[in-house]
Scaffold this motif. Structure first.
Motif, PDB file in Angstrom:
ATOM      1  N   ALA A  34     -21.018   1.767   4.105  1.00 23.38           N
ATOM      2  CA  ALA A  34     -21.387   3.164   4.259  1.00 23.38           C
ATOM      3  C   ALA A  34     -22.775   3.194   4.887  1.00 23.38           C
ATOM      4  O   ALA A  34     -23.696   2.582   4.381  1.00 23.38           O
ATOM      5  CB  ALA A  34     -21.405   3.846   2.904  1.00 23.38           C
ATOM      6  N   SER A  35     -22.909   3.861   6.009  1.00 20.45           N
ATOM      7  CA  SER A  35     -24.239   3.934   6.587  1.00 20.45           C
ATOM      8  C   SER A  35     -24.822   5.309   6.306  1.00 20.45           C
ATOM      9  O   SER A  35     -24.176   6.320   6.526  1.00 20.45           O
ATOM     10  CB  SER A  35     -24.203   3.610   8.076  1.00 20.45           C
ATOM     11  OG  SER A  35     -23.492   4.574   8.765  1.00 20.45           O
ATOM     12  N   TYR A  36     -26.023   5.286   5.795  1.00 19.25           N
ATOM     13  CA  TYR A  36     -26.682   6.533   5.406  1.00 19.25           C
ATOM     14  C   TYR A  36     -27.361   7.185   6.605  1.00 19.25           C
ATOM     15  O   TYR A  36     -27.760   6.521   7.551  1.00 19.25           O
ATOM     16  CB  TYR A  36     -27.718   6.260   4.314  1.00 19.25           C
ATOM     17  CG  TYR A  36     -27.097   6.068   2.971  1.00 19.25           C
ATOM     18  CD1 TYR A  36     -27.032   7.103   2.062  1.00 19.25           C
ATOM     19  CD2 TYR A  36     -26.537   4.843   2.620  1.00 19.25           C
ATOM     20  CE1 TYR A  36     -26.444   6.938   0.830  1.00 19.25           C
ATOM     21  CE2 TYR A  36     -25.944   4.661   1.394  1.00 19.25           C
ATOM     22  CZ  TYR A  36     -25.896   5.716   0.495  1.00 19.25           C
ATOM     23  OH  TYR A  36     -25.300   5.549  -0.718  1.00 19.25           O
ATOM     24  N   PHE A  37     -27.502   8.482   6.495  1.00 17.80           N
ATOM     25  CA  PHE A  37     -28.130   9.239   7.566  1.00 17.80           C
ATOM     26  C   PHE A  37     -29.579   9.553   7.197  1.00 17.80           C
ATOM     27  O   PHE A  37     -29.848   9.998   6.086  1.00 17.80           O
ATOM     28  CB  PHE A  37     -27.363  10.550   7.787  1.00 17.80           C
ATOM     29  CG  PHE A  37     -27.905  11.359   8.908  1.00 17.80           C
ATOM     30  CD1 PHE A  37     -27.421  11.200  10.194  1.00 17.80           C
ATOM     31  CD2 PHE A  37     -28.922  12.282   8.691  1.00 17.80           C
ATOM     32  CE1 PHE A  37     -27.933  11.938  11.233  1.00 17.80           C
ATOM     33  CE2 PHE A  37     -29.444  13.017   9.731  1.00 17.80           C
ATOM     34  CZ  PHE A  37     -28.946  12.840  11.000  1.00 17.80           C
ATOM     35  N   ARG A  55     -27.838   5.527  10.193  1.00 19.01           N
ATOM     36  CA  ARG A  55     -27.702   6.477  11.288  1.00 19.01           C
ATOM     37  C   ARG A  55     -28.899   7.396  11.260  1.00 19.01           C
ATOM     38  O   ARG A  55     -29.427   7.693  10.187  1.00 19.01           O
ATOM     39  CB  ARG A  55     -26.418   7.293  11.133  1.00 19.01           C
ATOM     40  CG  ARG A  55     -25.160   6.467  11.371  1.00 19.01           C
ATOM     41  CD  ARG A  55     -23.915   7.258  11.062  1.00 19.01           C
ATOM     42  NE  ARG A  55     -23.976   7.773   9.716  1.00 19.01           N
ATOM     43  CZ  ARG A  55     -23.644   9.013   9.393  1.00 19.01           C
ATOM     44  NH1 ARG A  55     -23.222   9.840  10.316  1.00 19.01           N
ATOM     45  NH2 ARG A  55     -23.734   9.424   8.143  1.00 19.01           N
ATOM     46  N   GLU A 132     -24.967  17.293   9.915  1.00 20.81           N
ATOM     47  CA  GLU A 132     -25.868  16.347   9.260  1.00 20.81           C
ATOM     48  C   GLU A 132     -27.282  16.515   9.770  1.00 20.81           C
ATOM     49  O   GLU A 132     -28.249  16.512   9.024  1.00 20.81           O
ATOM     50  CB  GLU A 132     -25.451  14.911   9.560  1.00 20.81           C
ATOM     51  CG  GLU A 132     -24.076  14.563   9.108  1.00 20.81           C
ATOM     52  CD  GLU A 132     -23.453  13.495   9.960  1.00 20.81           C
ATOM     53  OE1 GLU A 132     -23.261  13.752  11.169  1.00 20.81           O
ATOM     54  OE2 GLU A 132     -23.167  12.418   9.434  1.00 20.81           O
ATOM     55  N   ASP A 135     -28.716  19.900   8.536  1.00 24.72           N
ATOM     56  CA  ASP A 135     -29.064  19.846   7.117  1.00 24.72           C
ATOM     57  C   ASP A 135     -30.313  19.025   6.868  1.00 24.72           C
ATOM     58  O   ASP A 135     -31.243  19.452   6.211  1.00 24.72           O
ATOM     59  CB  ASP A 135     -27.915  19.203   6.322  1.00 24.72           C
ATOM     60  CG  ASP A 135     -26.798  20.183   6.091  1.00 24.72           C
ATOM     61  OD1 ASP A 135     -26.895  21.290   6.645  1.00 24.72           O
ATOM     62  OD2 ASP A 135     -25.859  19.846   5.366  1.00 24.72           O
TER      63      ASP A 135
END
Lengths: 156, 657, 177
Positions: A34-37, A55, A132, A135
């Protein structure tokens, strides 16, 4: 124990064990992949890990896109209005990539806080601001606002 | 005027669906045969009215009636007329109307071709289908009416169809995919009718089997086409992205595949009954969930073209009623699980169970991976996206297990198979496929040496050959010395073997194209050339050419192999007049053994362009395999057994009357 | 015992649908396409700063810009000075405060200046939906007859104004006189 009951118990035990292993593996792999933003200001503040796939995104700053003259190396700056993040990438940019539009870059952060992107995304539809980005930017903005009384100065 | 006509037809269809949902069901409880029989004609009538409504919308598109909001938003006078037709289902409202049309079509097909069903069963099946139609009809009319007017009008030119969707793939892909999605409503309706009536016997399984096969065939075809479309239209040469929308179609496919196999055991041996029912419910539930994920925009995705939370709420309520209700019914009325497992050791039942466990595990991990970003967001764990490595990590081993099992399953018999027999039959195919797999990469690699040896290629060759060899050996055993026996094979047997062969071909394509794919992204100006694998790509030049509703930059790229011209490719970069969107149009030279794939990146000043050059060995086998799998499903659905049974039942009815 | 096992799928589904329902509350992705050449949609919505209901009849019979903005929108911050500047040059701008919180929006205008003739409060996004707004900021050029003539998705800056709006604006201004 009755053989049928024992057989059934074996099955139940097998299912429980297999399901737990599968669940643990899935949780582990999700954690790994899972790559976090992160917003540029979060990265500048040192919140993002270095050398891990993440990301990042924001608006591509006008005039910041710099193509190398002899290769497909490209660098550009994305901003969330508070901080800038330098991104480097080698390859073809998506059709909808443009200065002044939102973009998301996926890759690893190096020690100089430059994002070495392996993938650059622009949205397929006409949305110029992926949710994303919108936000995170507004969150980052609100956080900043609490620290600095006059944030709008930085923007103008 | 024609729009009002279409609107009215849709309302009438909704009313008919309402009656179809209520009356036959009531009739089945109070024992009114005429009420139950009413469902048949209502289903056909409902289909006719939805079809009229659909035709009206298509006519509005052809007539450029921009007073309709939906037409104005998705069409344009410049659009070629075949795209005007496909634009009917190019966006949310129209694609839902297509859904409704296909659902009504399946219901009508059940009404027309399942006349031999006992009346309470048939009436209930049609009632359940009618209820689903009511749900979709309400959704269409109240949240997504394609016939909504745009007033006052001052519009001469529509907004144009998303250029990504102006393509042959879009003409055929959604209808076929929807045929599959919606098709699972039929086995779902059979399962619900069985739960209501308490009938879960072999007859029930036999009635629903051909419908499962047909729906599954369409879904297979739809997914194959979707993958092919993404490959040539999105312009970067990938054929599967683990995108939420793709996952939404793969999940019902996996469950549908499990269902096809478990219902075979249910029909022949009476086992897995509750499991089969559950799978039938799941297959349709996942189709609905797919609709929900795509339509509501809950998950952001490249494909989600209409997103509106209000619609999402409607779909979620619909979903809760349909899935929640059917699972509740299942919990209350489902058959008790078998007390004793009526098989032991190696048996076909065990292999089918293995198949089901693997397929459902694959579905579960895709479901978790697809929904995890959403769940993480709700729990405020951060904005996450789950990458392809997660999916590949689980999917690849599961598929390997599946293929190994296919090879074993071919030889197994119902109830019990001697381990010795399996060994005896499996030894030769195992040895052959192992040997070939070890040697094959030596010949397939770029420089035919050990340095380019690919273990992935060896593995996929082994798996594909293992399946093919076991199938061949089984065919050989069945034919023996008498070739005329081929004619006696049942279509479901041939269909099974064809589908399994297709699976092997598809896996071979995936494995080899991943192992030997070579691609480079380069900065090129006219006169430049580059070597990829054994091919030399020469960038000749670039032109500007007008299209019907766009202007394109078109490059010429010559491909040579050992100084012999293989082909000239013309990739394009299109600028659409309306909306100013840019599209990459890749140029492909296809052949079974390899695809040459060239696409234009962005202009880098002067005549210099970023160009992507790719050589993709055996990539076409992926879709060829998909087609074979679908064809296998069709063949199995056409088995005489299903028709003979119809005749027997109607003959019996004839004597009774 | 067996009966209970049959309830497992139902329970799993209920848990899943709770998450899906929560998920719907997130920022939705947006709808494409606004229609140049169409009349500005009919609406009746409150004013941001005064207690009154606004409709298309409150539009002056002149060329106006309708600017969609919100305090949650980052790019609007960048755009705001440009709007102030246009207003100072005598351009009529009507604000459409899109899916926003009224109090924050009022504060925003206090802090950054108010370039707008008046602001339509579109909390539900219904007018935005009719317009085909895909987000904020967006700017529409409306002629004296109330027909949308130009649309900008994204930030309106000097370059965009010069390139896409100025000529048309001057021309429409000439026609309306």
């Amino acid at each position: 124990m009755h053989p049928i009951r024992r057989q059934r118990l074996q099955w139940v035990a097998l299912i429980v064990v297999a399901a737990s292993i599968a669940a643990a593996l899935m949780a582990y792999m999700l954690g790994q992949n899972a790559s976090y933003f992160y917003a540029p200001s979060q990265i500048v503040a040192g919140e993002a890990p270095i050398g891990v796939n993440i990301r990042a995104g924001g608006m591509v700053v006008e005039g910041s896109v710099d193509r190398s003259m002899d290769s497909l190396e490209v660098s550009f700056i994305v901003t969330d209005g508070l901080e800038n993040l330098q991104v480097t990438y080698s390859g073809i940019l998506p059709d909808l990539f443009a200065e002044g539009e939102a973009a998301i870059a996926a890759g690893k952060l190096d020690s100089k806080q430059i994002l070495q992107a392996t993938q650059v995304l622009a949205k397929h539809d006409e949305n110029y601001m992926p949710p994303e980005v919108a936000d995170t930017i507004s969150e980052a903005y609100q956080r900043k606002q609490q620290h600095q009384p006059e944030p709008q100065e930085a923007l103008q | 005027m024609i729009a009002e006509f279409g609107h009215a037809a849709l309302i009438i269809a909704l009313c008919l669906a309402l009656v179809q949902a209520v009356v036959p069901m009531l009739g089945s409880f109070v024992g009114q045969r005429s009420w139950m029989r009413l469902g048949y004609s209502l289903a056909v009538g409902q289909f006719l009215f939805v079809a009229v409504s659909f035709a009206c919308l298509a006519a509005a598109f052809l007539a450029d009636d921009f007073t309709l909001k939906y037409v104005a938003q998705n069409s344009n006078t410049e659009l070629p007329s075949y795209y005007k037709i496909s634009a009917v289902w190019g966006a949310h409202e129209g694609s839902l109307l297509l859904w409704a049309l296909i659902l009504a079509g399946w219901s009508a097909a059940v009404a027309l071709f399942s006349r031999a069903l006992p009346l309470p069963m048939g009436g209930r099946v049609l009632s359940v289908l009618g209820a689903i139609s009511v749900g979709f009809g309400l959704f269409l009319l109240f949240t997504s009416n394609p016939f909504a007017r745009l007033l006052p009008v001052a519009l001469l030119q529509g907004a144009d169809l998303n250029p990504l969707l102006q393509d042959f793939g879009l003409i055929v892909h959604p209808p076929i995919l929807y045929m599959g999605y919606v098709g699972f409503a039929v086995p779902f309706a059979f399962a619900i009718a069985a739960l209501i009536g308490g009938q879960f016997d072999a007859a029930w399984a036999r009635w629903s089997r051909p419908w499962i096969n047909l729906a599954w065939m369409f879904l297979t075809l739809g997914i194959t086409l979707g993958s092919w479309w993404a490959y040539y239209e999105l312009g970067w040469g990938g054929w599967w992205f683990w995108d939420p929308v793709e996952n939404a179609s793969l999940m019902p496919w996996l469950v549908g595949t499990a269902l096809m196999h478990s219902i075979a055991a249910t029909e022949k041996r009476g086992v897995f009954r509750s499991w089969t029912l559950l799978l039938a419910i799941f297959a349709f539930s996942l189709s609905l969930l797919g609709t929900f994920l795509v339509r509501s925009g809950v998950l952001t995705s490249v494909h989600a073209f209409a997103a509106d939370p209000q619609r999402g709420v409607f779909i979620l309520i619909f979903l809760a009623i349909v899935i929640g209700g059917s699972l509740m019914l299942f919990a209350l009325r489902g058959p008790a699980m078998q007390k004793v497992l009526a098989y032991s050791g190696w048996s076909r039942e065990l292999m089918l169970l293995t198949n089901n466990v693997l397929l459902v595990s694959a579905m579960t991990m895709i479901l978790v991976g697809t929904l995890y970003p959403l769940i993480a967001d709700v729990l405020e764990l951060g904005k996450i996206s789950v990458g392809p490595p997660y999916f590949n990590f689980f999917f690849v081993p599961l598929v390997i297990g599946l293929l190994v099992a296919v090879g074993i399953a071919v030889t197994t018999r119902w109830r019990k198979t001697e381990g010795r027999l399996l060994l005896q039959k499996g030894a030769l195919p195992l040895v052959i496929s192992l040997l070939c797999a070890l040697v094959a990469p030596l010949f397939l690699g770029a420089d035919r040496s050990f340095s380019s040896y690919s273990a992935g290629a060896a593995l996929s060759v082994f798996l594909a050959l293992w399946v093919l060899a076991t199938i061949t050996s089984d065919l050989k055993d069945k034919i023996g010395t008498d070739l005329t026996r081929v004619a006696k094979f049942s279509r479901s047997y041939l269909g099974m073997q064809l589908a399994h062969t297709g699976l092997a071909v598809c896996v071979l394509g995936v494995g080899l194209s991943v192992a030997y794919d070579e691609s480079r992204e380069l900065r090129m100006q006219p006169g430049d050339s580059a070597q990829i694998a054994s091919y030399q790509f020469q960038f000749v030049g670039i032109d500007r050419i007008p299209g019907p509703n766009f202007i394109a930059h078109r490059a010429e790229v010559r491909v040579l192999q050992q100084d012999r011209l293989v082909t000239s490719l013309f990739p394009e970069k299109r600028n659409y007049n309306a909306g100013g969107q840019v599209m990459t149009e890749a140029a492909i030279d296809p052949s079974l053994a390899r695809d040459l794939y060239v696409s234009l990146g962005e202009p880098l000043g002067g005549n210099t362009w970023a160009i992507s050059l790719q050589v993709k060995p055996f990539v076409r086998c992926i879709w060829l395999g998909g087609l074979m799998i679908a064809l296998g499903g069709l063949l199995a659905a056409m088995d005489r057994r299903y028709r003979r049974q119809t005749r027997v039942v109607s003959a019996a009815k004839g004597t009774a009357l | 015992m067996n009966r209970i096992a049959l309830f497992v799928p139902l329970v799993l589904f209920v848990v899943l649908s709770l998450f899906l329902f929560k998920g719907l509350e997130r920022d939705p992705a947006q709808l494409p396409s606004a229609l140049v050449g169409e009349a500005f949609p009919v609406f009746a919505l409150p004013d941001l700063l005064e207690e009154r209901l606004l409709s298309t009849e409150d539009f002056p019979s002149q060329v106006v810009l309708v600017n969609i903005w919100a305090t949650w929108c980052f790019a609007c911050r960048i755009e705001h000075p440009m709007l102030n500047q246009l207003a100072a040059q005598g351009v009529n701008i009507i604000g459409l405060n899109y899916k926003d919180q009224t109090q924050q929006a009022q504060q925003w205008l206090q802090e950054r200046g108010n370039p707008y003739l008046f602001n339509i409060v579109d909390q539900q996004g219904s007018l935005g939906f009719d317009l085909g707004v895909t987000g904020a900021p967006e700017t529409y050029l409306i002629d004296a007859q109330g027909i949308i003539r130009q649309r900008r998705v994204g930030v309106l800056d000097q370059a965009v104004w010069d390139r896409e709006f100025n000529d048309l604006y001057q021309q429409l201004l000439g026609e309306s006189r």
